[in-house]
Design a protein around this motif. Sequence first.
Motif, mmCIF file in Angstrom:
data_model
loop_
_atom_site.group_PDB
_atom_site.id
_atom_site.type_symbol
_atom_site.label_atom_id
_atom_site.label_comp_id
_atom_site.label_asym_id
_atom_site.label_seq_id
_atom_site.Cartn_x
_atom_site.Cartn_y
_atom_site.Cartn_z
ATOM 1 N N TYR A 1 0.831 -1.210 0.000
ATOM 2 C CA TYR A 1 0.000 0.000 0.000
ATOM 3 C C TYR A 1 0.864 1.259 0.000
ATOM 4 N N SER A 2 1.978 1.205 0.739
ATOM 5 C CA SER A 2 2.872 2.370 0.781
ATOM 6 C C SER A 2 3.430 2.649 -0.607
ATOM 7 N N ILE A 3 3.840 1.579 -1.269
ATOM 8 C CA ILE A 3 4.390 1.757 -2.626
ATOM 9 C C ILE A 3 3.325 2.309 -3.551
ATOM 10 N N GLU A 4 2.112 1.771 -3.455
ATOM 11 C CA GLU A 4 1.037 2.235 -4.322
ATOM 12 C C GLU A 4 0.721 3.703 -4.028
ATOM 13 N N ILE A 5 0.687 4.049 -2.731
ATOM 14 C CA ILE A 5 0.396 5.435 -2.367
ATOM 15 C C ILE A 5 1.514 6.361 -2.853
ATOM 16 N N ALA A 6 2.777 5.917 -2.642
ATOM 17 C CA ALA A 6 3.899 6.746 -3.091
ATOM 18 C C ALA A 6 3.869 6.907 -4.601
#
Length: 164
Positions: free
Chosen positions: A131-136
Amino acid sequence: MDLVNPGFGLVFWTAITFLFLIVILRKFAWKPILGAVDSREKSIQKALDSAEEAKKEMQNLKADNEKMKQEARQERDAMLKEAQQMKKQMISEAAEEAAKKSDDIIAKAQTAIENEKKAAIHELRQQVAQYSIEIAEKVLKEELKDKKAQNKLVDRELEKVKLN
């Protein structure tokens, strides 16, 4: 003759007849009668002795019977005590075995819970990272839509690199 004053002859012949009767009775009747009485006395004494022996034997049998009853009671009490000890031992062994099994089950459950917890934490970390990667990625796409914003971001990152 007078009955009140008997004559000498009557007394004489009566005495002789009485003596003759005593001799005949002594010879023929007294010995058998005395023998029968003696025999009867001996048989009665023998019966009394037998009864006394039987009485003593009955007392001995009663004593033996009482002794056997006492021994049987003691043996029964010993058997009951042994049975109760066996019962206590069996209950104790069953309790120990149940405790061991429950400890094993608890240990296995704790291990399974720990493993599940680690797996859940690992999966959660992977999901958070994803999720962090997707958000970033979404944030960077939004920030870098135009050329001006890209240049500004590159300049800012270069300044950070130069400062270090």
